[in-house]
Scaffold this motif. Structure first.
Motif, PDB file in Angstrom:
ATOM      1  N   HIS A 135       0.825  -1.198   0.000  1.00  0.00           N
ATOM      2  CA  HIS A 135       0.000   0.000   0.000  1.00  0.00           C
ATOM      3  C   HIS A 135       0.873   1.267   0.000  1.00  0.00           C
ATOM      4  O   HIS A 135       1.997   1.242   0.504  1.00  0.00           O
ATOM      5  N   ASN A 145      -0.735   6.995  -4.796  1.00  0.00           N
ATOM      6  CA  ASN A 145      -0.758   5.734  -5.564  1.00  0.00           C
ATOM      7  C   ASN A 145       0.208   5.796  -6.737  1.00  0.00           C
ATOM      8  O   ASN A 145       0.993   4.882  -6.962  1.00  0.00           O
ATOM      9  N   TYR A 164      -4.281  -8.998  -4.819  1.00  0.00           N
ATOM     10  CA  TYR A 164      -4.242  -8.002  -3.749  1.00  0.00           C
ATOM     11  C   TYR A 164      -3.429  -8.530  -2.566  1.00  0.00           C
ATOM     12  O   TYR A 164      -2.607  -7.806  -1.990  1.00  0.00           O
ATOM     13  N   VAL A 224      -1.269  -5.248 -11.602  1.00  0.00           N
ATOM     14  CA  VAL A 224      -2.605  -4.640 -11.473  1.00  0.00           C
ATOM     15  C   VAL A 224      -3.531  -5.269 -12.513  1.00  0.00           C
ATOM     16  O   VAL A 224      -3.212  -5.291 -13.702  1.00  0.00           O
ATOM     17  N   TYR A 267     -11.219  -1.107  -8.571  1.00  0.00           N
ATOM     18  CA  TYR A 267     -11.259  -0.874  -7.113  1.00  0.00           C
ATOM     19  C   TYR A 267     -10.473   0.389  -6.745  1.00  0.00           C
ATOM     20  O   TYR A 267     -10.968   1.253  -6.015  1.00  0.00           O
ATOM     21  N   ASN A 268      -9.247   0.477  -7.264  1.00  0.00           N
ATOM     22  CA  ASN A 268      -8.408   1.638  -6.933  1.00  0.00           C
ATOM     23  C   ASN A 268      -9.052   2.940  -7.398  1.00  0.00           C
ATOM     24  O   ASN A 268      -9.058   3.946  -6.682  1.00  0.00           O
ATOM     25  N   THR A 269      -9.602   2.908  -8.615  1.00  0.00           N
ATOM     26  CA  THR A 269     -10.206   4.115  -9.173  1.00  0.00           C
ATOM     27  C   THR A 269     -11.443   4.522  -8.374  1.00  0.00           C
ATOM     28  O   THR A 269     -11.641   5.701  -8.071  1.00  0.00           O
ATOM     29  N   GLU A 321     -10.297   4.283  -3.898  1.00  0.00           N
ATOM     30  CA  GLU A 321      -9.150   5.053  -3.404  1.00  0.00           C
ATOM     31  C   GLU A 321      -9.097   6.436  -4.054  1.00  0.00           C
ATOM     32  O   GLU A 321      -8.836   7.419  -3.390  1.00  0.00           O
ATOM     33  N   ASN A 322      -9.366   6.478  -5.366  1.00  0.00           N
ATOM     34  CA  ASN A 322      -9.323   7.782  -6.040  1.00  0.00           C
ATOM     35  C   ASN A 322     -10.695   8.456  -6.061  1.00  0.00           C
ATOM     36  O   ASN A 322     -10.828   9.580  -6.543  1.00  0.00           O
TER      37      ASN A 322
END
Lengths: 412, 315
Positions: free
Chosen positions: A192, A376, B259, B271, B278-280, B283-284
């Protein structure tokens, strides 16, 4: 007969609706409970452990404070889905990466209007929760400073008499250890973006760099100072002070290798001190290394007031109550962090007390909307640098391009 | 119940000749029958509508908006899809998911088929049962546990795999620390995890192949390998389609194993498509853009499923 039945039913329905509406209006004026979302800290891991701390507040205000303990895994997911579904907290703990986004989306209420009306203690780190002069958050846990530990026995084996204090001395000591067949240092470069708290941000600040411009609208790490920090990292990797394996290591690997006496140096949180101190070697502590400065990372997780709070003054009172010295003393018995208010007792390991007294050594992550996406992309590009796929300049330039785009999107 | 299967009595229709076809009145009854069928289906239809159709519809709508979940979605038209075309991160995730699929699906299919054939033809005893059970354990194990165990086994300096390779003089390999090897390793761990499931499907299919075929081919002098190619493989064609399609769909949806093992690293080299979504999204906080990615995934999975139906419906 057929016509009267719907009329009677309609009248009854209207009466019931009116009664219900009146009852609802009555309830709005009196808050019976508040929802408080917190993560586990140290050995403070169950919601029930907050019961004795909150008891006096509940009694004084005649309300229930429902504590929900959110695990660190998927923390952001829990908040996002909870708030979107109308089931979010009234007061909750967030970290800087979250606060920026929630603030930009209008989900948080500034404390400014309500703090003067509270019996607020004398806070030490209020500036860590400010955005554009507004008090968006009140720090609850300020600690976890990133320091440099060393294994004095391994340094002695390599003939190093004085532990290093600067970047250059660290590089020299690393080479000496490597030549003596000892693993000089390890970093976790898998996982992370939180690993950058150990691996990059302290070096960036020590080089005199910044993560963002002052207004938070653009990245600032792609600078000569940022490149110097990235080059220092690459030098550690290229000269095999950090092994090739660092690209696959997670923090647990690095910590256990150091605790087992296999590594001479480790960049890590002060929270690991008791574990390392119990190891079968003489533990040393350098604190932050010195480049242009001696700054390092410190976590500043803070309480925020959510838009949905039914009584903002009451929610603010809850925040000031929790953060008051008496309540924090109980909290710090199981989660030994340095005090967040003046006059509170210091209960964290004594070895860090002097360091924590120098507040100019520490930086928290700035509150910037879109910062998660920046971290990120910074991690991905620095990983590519550590793999040898990009030069330090390329890595920072690419991260800055993507990061600026993410900031623009988040701040539109 | 209104449902009835009683046939309608033939009644003479005024104007119809005796020799002509007697026109009956089935329409009302047919309608009643179809309505009653709908009643039985309704609970399932409601569940499907709520948990599948509605989310797909909402995702399709959000993919046309600028949406962060916290605010109101703002209409953006096809902009998200246009952005996807020039998104190198998305293209990288698509490519890596494709590579992961190309490695894992053929391998798990062939291995499951061969092992199932050996067990079904040669090891119909307790040992065969033990092998089936042993290979099924990873199927039911949690992905996070599997990821942690394999991370430990693949450790660069003190992992079991490198220790064994060291015995034959092979230097340490940074399995999870290099983008290329990390993707291959994750695909191979997937094969290891899935093989037990597909083996059971193949094994069940093999039990349906008539023993007579094998006996007759033995009399004709066919050996085990010849029987495998000429009897087992052709007889299991529908099962193979199922295994390949299921494996492909699962591969495109992979998330938790990657993950747990690599977190998408190093350098974004593992990735996958779902991880990018998920990240988009989470997290973003770009739910509209993540929805557009999800719609692309939906179309891929839909096409794979459609291909399966077409191929299986062929005689």
């Amino acid at each position: 007969m057929k016509r009267t039945r719907p009329i009677v039913l309609g009248a009854a329905l209207t009466s019931v609706t009116l009664v219900a509406a009146c009852a609802g209006a009555g309830e709005d004026t009196e808050v019976s409970s508040l929802d408080l979302w917190l993560p586990p800290h140290g050995d403070f891991s169950n919601a029930s452990e907050w019961d004795p701390i909150l008891a006096a507040f509940e009694e004084e205000h005649g309300i229930d404070v429902n504590v929900r303990m959110i695990p660190w895994e998927n923390y952001e997911e829990a908040y996002l889905t909870g708030i979107t579904g109308g089931e979010g907290p009234d007061v909750g703990l967030m970290y800087a990466e979250m606060i920026g986004d929630y603030h930009a989306q209008g989900a948080l209420v500034p404390f400014d209007e309500y703090l003067p009306n509270s019996d607020a203690p004398d806070y030490l780190y209020l500036d860590q929760g400010q955005v554009d002069g507004e008090q968006i958050a009140v720090p609850l846990v300020v600690g976890g400073a990133r320091v440099l530990y060393y294994n004095a026995d391994l340094l002695a084996q390599a003939g190093i008499e004085e532990p290093p204090g600067t970047w250059d001395e660290f590089l020299e000591a690393g080479r000496q250890l490597r030549d003596a067949g000892i693993t000089p240092a390890e970093q976790a470069w898998s996982g992370h973006p939180g690993i950058l708290n150990d691996n990059f941000y302290p070096m960036l600040w020590q080089a005199g760099g910044e993560l963002f411009t002052e207004d938070g609208s653009a990245t600032a790490f792609n600078s000569p100072e940022g490149v110097a920090a990235a080059e220092f990292l690459w030098e550690l990797r290229d000269s095999e002070i950090l092994s090739e394996a660092v690209t696959s290591l997670v923090q647990g690997d690095v910590q256990s290798n150091f605790a087992n006496g296999q590594t001479a140096f480790m960049f890590g949180s002060d929270a690991h001190f008791p574990t390392f101190d119990a190891g079968d070697f003489e533990l040393g502590l350098i604190g932050p290394l010195e480049g242009e400065t001696r700054e390092t990372f410190i976590a500043a997780d803070a309480l925020v007031l959510l838009e949905q709070c039914p009584d903002r003054q009451l929610c603010t009172d809850l925040v000031t109550y929790i953060t008051s010295p008496d309540q924090m003393a109980e909290f710090h018995e199981l989660a030994p962090y340095p005090p967040i208010t003046a006059g509170a007792e210091y209960v964290a390991p004594q070895i860090f007390e002097e360091m924590y007294a120098q507040s100019d050594l520490f930086n928290g992550l700035p509150i910037v909307a879109g910062s998660s996406a920046v971290y990120n992309t910074l991690l991905t590009n620095l990983q590519q640098m550590m793999l040898g796929e990009k030069t330090p300049e390329q890595a920072l330039a690419d991260a800055a391009t993507s990061g600026d785009q993410a900031l623009e999107t988040a701040q539109q | 119940m209104r449902a009835t299967t009683t046939t309608v009595a033939s009644e003479p229709i005024p104007g119809a000749t005796d020799s002509g076809p007697v026109q009956q009145r089935p329409r009302a009854n047919t309608r009643r029958r179809s309505f009653s069928g709908l009643g039985y289906l309704m609970p399932s239809l409601i569940v499907l509508a709520v948990v599948i159709v509605a989310p797909i519809g909402m995702s399709a709508y959000f993919s046309l908006t600028d949406y962060s979940l916290l605010g109101e979605p703002q209409w953006a038209g096809l902009q998200n899809y246009g952005d996807l075309l020039s998104d190198t991160g998305f293209r990288q995730a698509m490519w890596q998911t494709f590579v992961y699929t190309v490695i894992s699906v053929p391998l798990q299919t062939v291995l499951a088929l061969v092992i199932a054939a050996v067990i079904a033809r040669r090891l119909r005893n307790r040992f065969g049962g033990f092998i089936r059970s042993a290979l099924f354990i990873p199927v039911i194990a949690a992905m996070v546990i599997i990821g942690s165990v394999w991370r430990y086994l693949l450790g660069t300096e003190d992992g079991l795999v490198n220790s064994i390779l060291g015995l034959v003089g092979i230097n340490n390999v940074n399995w999870l620390g290099e983008a290329t090897t990390a993707l291959i390793v994750v695909a191979l761990v997937t094969v290891w995890k899935n093989i037990g499931y597909f083996l059971v499907i193949y094994y069940a299919g093999m039990l349906d192949i008539p023993e007579d075929l094998y006996e007759a081919s033995s009399i004709d002098g066919a050996g085990g390998v010849r029987q495998f190619w000429s009897i087992t493989v052709p007889s299991l064609r529908p099962v193979t389609f199922l295994v390949v399609i299921l494996g492909t769909i699962w591969s495109f949806q992979v998330f938790d194993l990657v993950y747990a093992m690599t977190g998408g690293g190093p350098g974004g080299g593992t990735v996958t498509l779902v991880m990018a979504i998920y990240n988009t999204g989470f997290e973003n906080m770009q739910m509209g853009y993540a929805s557009a990615m999800a719609m692309v995934l939906f179309v891929i999975v839909f096409l794979v499923s459609f291909t399966q139906r077409v191929l299986l419906s062929r005689k």
